[in-house]
Write an enzyme that holds these catalytic residues in place. Structure first.
Site, PDB file in Angstrom:
ATOM      1  N   GLY A  13      11.337 -20.292  34.343  1.00  0.00           N
ATOM      2  CA  GLY A  13      12.006 -19.417  35.299  1.00  0.00           C
ATOM      3  C   GLY A  13      12.975 -18.456  34.632  1.00  0.00           C
ATOM      4  O   GLY A  13      13.046 -18.379  33.397  1.00  0.00           O
ATOM      5  N   VAL A  14      13.756 -17.750  35.443  1.00  0.00           N
ATOM      6  CA  VAL A  14      14.617 -16.695  34.878  1.00  0.00           C
ATOM      7  C   VAL A  14      15.705 -17.265  33.966  1.00  0.00           C
ATOM      8  O   VAL A  14      16.080 -16.623  32.979  1.00  0.00           O
ATOM      9  CB  VAL A  14      15.264 -15.779  35.947  1.00  0.00           C
ATOM     10  CG1 VAL A  14      14.231 -15.062  36.765  1.00  0.00           C
ATOM     11  CG2 VAL A  14      16.226 -16.527  36.823  1.00  0.00           C
ATOM     12  N   ALA A  45      11.325 -16.284  44.591  1.00  0.00           N
ATOM     13  CA  ALA A  45      12.591 -15.909  45.240  1.00  0.00           C
ATOM     14  C   ALA A  45      12.439 -14.615  46.027  1.00  0.00           C
ATOM     15  O   ALA A  45      12.053 -13.584  45.488  1.00  0.00           O
ATOM     16  CB  ALA A  45      13.690 -15.772  44.186  1.00  0.00           C
ATOM     17  N   GLN A  46      12.730 -14.701  47.306  1.00  0.00           N
ATOM     18  CA  GLN A  46      12.593 -13.527  48.177  1.00  0.00           C
ATOM     19  C   GLN A  46      13.924 -12.807  48.330  1.00  0.00           C
ATOM     20  O   GLN A  46      13.996 -11.587  48.277  1.00  0.00           O
ATOM     21  CB  GLN A  46      12.080 -13.959  49.552  1.00  0.00           C
ATOM     22  CG  GLN A  46      10.686 -14.525  49.519  1.00  0.00           C
ATOM     23  CD  GLN A  46      10.205 -14.962  50.892  1.00  0.00           C
ATOM     24  OE1 GLN A  46      10.782 -14.604  51.919  1.00  0.00           O
ATOM     25  NE2 GLN A  46       9.137 -15.731  50.906  1.00  0.00           N
ATOM     26  N   GLY A  48      17.481 -11.550  47.146  1.00  0.00           N
ATOM     27  CA  GLY A  48      17.620 -10.787  45.913  1.00  0.00           C
ATOM     28  C   GLY A  48      18.705 -11.324  45.019  1.00  0.00           C
ATOM     29  O   GLY A  48      18.770 -12.525  44.749  1.00  0.00           O
ATOM     30  N   GLU A 113      22.787 -10.988  53.666  1.00  0.00           N
ATOM     31  CA  GLU A 113      22.220 -12.311  53.936  1.00  0.00           C
ATOM     32  C   GLU A 113      23.331 -13.250  54.393  1.00  0.00           C
ATOM     33  O   GLU A 113      24.512 -12.909  54.343  1.00  0.00           O
ATOM     34  CB  GLU A 113      21.503 -12.852  52.685  1.00  0.00           C
ATOM     35  CG  GLU A 113      20.174 -12.153  52.443  1.00  0.00           C
ATOM     36  CD  GLU A 113      19.528 -12.460  51.100  1.00  0.00           C
ATOM     37  OE1 GLU A 113      19.967 -13.403  50.436  1.00  0.00           O
ATOM     38  OE2 GLU A 113      18.595 -11.737  50.727  1.00  0.00           O
ATOM     39  N   HIS A 228      17.025 -24.827  53.321  1.00  0.00           N
ATOM     40  CA  HIS A 228      16.908 -23.484  53.892  1.00  0.00           C
ATOM     41  C   HIS A 228      16.507 -23.636  55.348  1.00  0.00           C
ATOM     42  O   HIS A 228      15.655 -24.463  55.667  1.00  0.00           O
ATOM     43  CB  HIS A 228      15.852 -22.679  53.120  1.00  0.00           C
ATOM     44  CG  HIS A 228      15.951 -21.210  53.356  1.00  0.00           C
ATOM     45  ND1 HIS A 228      15.598 -20.620  54.544  1.00  0.00           N
ATOM     46  CD2 HIS A 228      16.384 -20.199  52.557  1.00  0.00           C
ATOM     47  CE1 HIS A 228      15.810 -19.313  54.454  1.00  0.00           C
ATOM     48  NE2 HIS A 228      16.298 -19.037  53.261  1.00  0.00           N
ATOM     49  N   ARG A 275      24.231 -21.239  55.310  1.00  0.00           N
ATOM     50  CA  ARG A 275      22.893 -21.820  55.389  1.00  0.00           C
ATOM     51  C   ARG A 275      22.881 -23.257  55.921  1.00  0.00           C
ATOM     52  O   ARG A 275      21.985 -23.638  56.664  1.00  0.00           O
ATOM     53  CB  ARG A 275      22.311 -21.784  53.980  1.00  0.00           C
ATOM     54  CG  ARG A 275      20.861 -21.638  53.936  1.00  0.00           C
ATOM     55  CD  ARG A 275      20.436 -21.305  52.538  1.00  0.00           C
ATOM     56  NE  ARG A 275      20.218 -19.887  52.365  1.00  0.00           N
ATOM     57  CZ  ARG A 275      19.841 -19.344  51.212  1.00  0.00           C
ATOM     58  NH1 ARG A 275      19.683 -20.099  50.146  1.00  0.00           N
ATOM     59  NH2 ARG A 275      19.648 -18.046  51.132  1.00  0.00           N
ATOM     60  N   HIS A 333      15.562 -26.619  49.459  1.00  0.00           N
ATOM     61  CA  HIS A 333      15.487 -25.278  48.873  1.00  0.00           C
ATOM     62  C   HIS A 333      16.158 -25.163  47.518  1.00  0.00           C
ATOM     63  O   HIS A 333      15.617 -24.539  46.603  1.00  0.00           O
ATOM     64  CB  HIS A 333      16.134 -24.304  49.858  1.00  0.00           C
ATOM     65  CG  HIS A 333      16.049 -22.864  49.468  1.00  0.00           C
ATOM     66  ND1 HIS A 333      14.853 -22.213  49.309  1.00  0.00           N
ATOM     67  CD2 HIS A 333      17.017 -21.950  49.192  1.00  0.00           C
ATOM     68  CE1 HIS A 333      15.072 -20.952  48.962  1.00  0.00           C
ATOM     69  NE2 HIS A 333      16.377 -20.767  48.869  1.00  0.00           N
ATOM     70  N   ARG A 368      25.203 -23.478  47.917  1.00  0.00           N
ATOM     71  CA  ARG A 368      25.098 -22.182  47.247  1.00  0.00           C
ATOM     72  C   ARG A 368      25.039 -21.027  48.251  1.00  0.00           C
ATOM     73  O   ARG A 368      24.339 -21.105  49.267  1.00  0.00           O
ATOM     74  CB  ARG A 368      23.837 -22.133  46.379  1.00  0.00           C
ATOM     75  CG  ARG A 368      23.583 -20.776  45.771  1.00  0.00           C
ATOM     76  CD  ARG A 368      22.393 -20.765  44.860  1.00  0.00           C
ATOM     77  NE  ARG A 368      21.146 -21.047  45.509  1.00  0.00           N
ATOM     78  CZ  ARG A 368      20.456 -20.185  46.246  1.00  0.00           C
ATOM     79  NH1 ARG A 368      20.925 -18.960  46.479  1.00  0.00           N
ATOM     80  NH2 ARG A 368      19.303 -20.527  46.777  1.00  0.00           N
ATOM     81  N   SER A 373      21.497 -17.407  43.201  1.00  0.00           N
ATOM     82  CA  SER A 373      20.790 -18.287  42.259  1.00  0.00           C
ATOM     83  C   SER A 373      20.113 -17.518  41.132  1.00  0.00           C
ATOM     84  O   SER A 373      20.245 -17.886  39.961  1.00  0.00           O
ATOM     85  CB  SER A 373      19.773 -19.166  42.975  1.00  0.00           C
ATOM     86  OG  SER A 373      18.838 -18.384  43.652  1.00  0.00           O
ATOM     87  N   LEU A 374      19.389 -16.445  41.455  1.00  0.00           N
ATOM     88  CA  LEU A 374      18.843 -15.627  40.360  1.00  0.00           C
ATOM     89  C   LEU A 374      19.994 -15.097  39.516  1.00  0.00           C
ATOM     90  O   LEU A 374      19.916 -15.028  38.287  1.00  0.00           O
ATOM     91  CB  LEU A 374      18.008 -14.454  40.902  1.00  0.00           C
ATOM     92  CG  LEU A 374      16.645 -14.772  41.541  1.00  0.00           C
ATOM     93  CD1 LEU A 374      16.000 -13.499  42.081  1.00  0.00           C
ATOM     94  CD2 LEU A 374      15.703 -15.464  40.578  1.00  0.00           C
TER      95      LEU A 374
HETATM   96  C1  SIN Z   1      16.145 -16.202  51.140  1.00  0.00           C
HETATM   97  O1  SIN Z   1      15.533 -15.194  50.842  1.00  0.00           O
HETATM   98  O2  SIN Z   1      16.381 -16.491  52.304  1.00  0.00           O
HETATM   99  C2  SIN Z   1      16.590 -17.147  50.069  1.00  0.00           C
HETATM  100  C3  SIN Z   1      17.516 -16.502  49.158  1.00  0.00           C
HETATM  101  C4  SIN Z   1      18.263 -17.490  48.330  1.00  0.00           C
HETATM  102  O3  SIN Z   1      17.865 -18.647  48.240  1.00  0.00           O
HETATM  103  O4  SIN Z   1      19.300 -17.120  47.805  1.00  0.00           O
END
Ligand code: SIN
Length: 490
Positions: A13-14, A45-46, A48, A113, A228, A275, A333, A368, A373-374
């Site tokens: 991963g990254v 990962a969706q 950002g 978000e 999630h 979350r 998640h 988190r 996370s990225l």
């Molecule tokens: C999401 O796109 O809902 C997840 C993003 C994340 O886990 O930070």
């Protein structure tokens, strides 16, 4: 550094890629189960990458939101560092060739978000940020002659000499091979796949965490698992497509089957509440038989551009989110806990480092914040890679010993264990559920490492009797709301 003993980085991963890239001029053996990043949580990962780049936003506000989401269980110094460095992380990724989404004037588009009080999330390819970041970093690594990339291999044992980690055993198509290392970095991702319902890939099974534990590395915060709120609810499936939180940032709402809002009156931030709050609400609605749906029909713009991943996943399951509501469920998640590290990524065992979701440096606290996370993977990976490139080579001496992860549980037992964890250590927990699950797990411990890992997580969850962040105990007497029984909970 002695070129004979490379730095070994485990994980595709990254975080692992960032270590490998930043470790120049050290030679690196980069070992991953995945190929081209496929099968990592990063590529999926969706959401950002969060960075305070907008007018009126600030690193201090990003810090405040991160601490609030993390229930102030975070390492505040680490949070300050992360949020301050976030804009530089975006610049670095741009320099590697990542194409972030921009407006007509070329400015980065900033989305919002859950848990963020400002629009500060940069995306790439709409909801395909992880895929784009992975693509660019992977390409860069492929151009780097220092980095020897070995894909489709598993690391199942660590070599210690005089108490210091100095090698790995690699299992590949050609059998087992031993590699001597100047240091070993575990960047193998989280443990979402240990639960019956997860948004992570099945490789996020905690294998690196289990390996580190076998080598004697201390762990921390194992009880903090983030769920999630919105994965696509496909019956009898273990790994579920994520329905990104960015949809709620773009105006989608959570409703029950009759169309009533699930989040109204629950939290001041409504559908964009932290979350854990939203995940519990969805969990509760499902257990009460009310149903849980994401109504995204009002989301404007071209779905092919903004949410191509969600659109494709829904269409593949016969749901057109532009015209109908999406059935959703919480799903494991992200693991905030992991191998305990200092701010640089050192574990408690000399020569062994951990980064990204495998590690717990305290930055995420008890929960988190979205799109951190990225960011953490990139920044902490770079920080660790740079540090390792400067460390003098240590010649390990003394008796050598292999520390093996050990046998895996048979698949049928793994399935049962995943259900056990989901029911007992899912979004809502209590003493009797945790105790019974631990008893069940104890009997399996001799059969496979997954049971030992699950046992450790259950023990940590049992020890923390009060709710905090993502760890929610319905038997925590401090909160009257927490005591409300879940109708039909099983
Ligand atoms: C999401 O796109 O809902 C997840 C993003 C994340 O886990 O930070």
């Amino acid at each position: 550094m002695n070129p004979q003993r490379p730095l070994v980085v485990v994980g595709g991963g990254v975080a692992g890629m960032a270590v490998a890239l930043a470790a120049a001029p050290m030679p690196v053996q980069w070992l991953c189960r995945s190929r081209h990043g496929d099968g990592t949580a990063s590529i999926l990962a969706q959401g950002g990458i969060a960075a305070a780049l907008g007018a009126g936003d600030s690193a201090a506000d990003h810090v405040a939101d991160t601490l609030a989401a993390g229930a102030d269980h975070n390492n505040a110094a680490m949070v300050r560092w992360l949020c301050t460095q976030a804009p530089a992380a975006i610049d670095w990724l741009v320099s590697l060739g990542v194409k972030f989404d921009r407006d007509a004037r070329g400015h980065l588009q900033l989305g919002r978000e859950g848990g963020h009080r400002a629009s500060r999330i940069v995306h790439a390819g709409g909801d395909a940020t992880g895929a784009e970041v992975t693509r660019a970093m992977y390409r860069k690594l492929g151009e780097d002659p220092r980095v020897h990339c070995r894909e489709g291999v598993d690391v199942d044992a660590l070599l210690l000499r005089g108490g210091r980690v100095c090698g790995v055993r690699v299992l590949g198509a050609d059998g087992a091979e031993e590699i001597e290392a100047s240091a070993v970095v575990l960047a193998t991702g989280g443990i979402g796949a240990a639960f019956a319902r997860t948004s992570t890939p099945c490789g996020a099974d905690g294998s690196g965490l289990a390996l580190g534990m076998r080598a004697g590395a201390a762990v921390r915060d194992l009880e903090f698992m983030q769920f999630h709120p919105t994965a696509l609810d496909i019956r009898d499936r273990h790994t579920l497509p994520l329905i990104t939180e960015a949809l709620r940032g773009a105006g989608a709402n959570l409703v029950d089957t009759s169309g009533s809002s699930l989040m109204r009156g629950v939290h001041a931030q409504g559908d964009l509440a932290p979350r854990d709050v939203v995940a519990r609400r969805v969990w509760r609605a499902l257990h009460e038989g009310r149903g849980a749906w994401l109504d995204a029909r009002r989301v404007e713009g071209d779905w092919q551009l903004r949410f191509p991943t969600v659109l494709a996943a829904c269409l593949a399951h016969g749901i057109d989110p532009r015209r109908e509501r999406i059935p959703v469920t919480p799903a494991a998640h992200f693991h905030m806990g992991g191998l305990s590290t200092d701010l640089d990524g050192s574990t408690t065992v000399p020569g062994l480092y951990a980064v990204g979701e495998t590690a717990c440096n305290g930055v995420h606290g008890a929960n988190r914040l979205a799109s951190n996370s990225l960011l953490e993977g990139v920044l902490c990976g770079r920080r660790l890679g740079r540090l390792l490139s400067r460390l003098p080579q240590v010649q390990p001496r003394g008796a050598h010993a292999w520390r093996e992860r050990g046998d895996a549980l048979p698949e049928a037992m793994q399935r049962e264990l995943r259900n056990l964890l989901w029911q007992a250590a899912g979004p809502v927990r209590d003493e009797s559920g945790l105790r019974n699950a631990m008893l069940g797990c104890a009997a399996w411990q001799q059969h496979g490492w997954q049971a030992r890992l699950a046992h450790a997580l259950l023990a940590a969850a049992r020890q923390r009797r009060e709710s905090l962040g993502a760890h929610y105990r319905s038997d925590d007497v401090r909160s009257p709301a927490a005591a409300t029984p879940l109708a039909g909970a099983s």
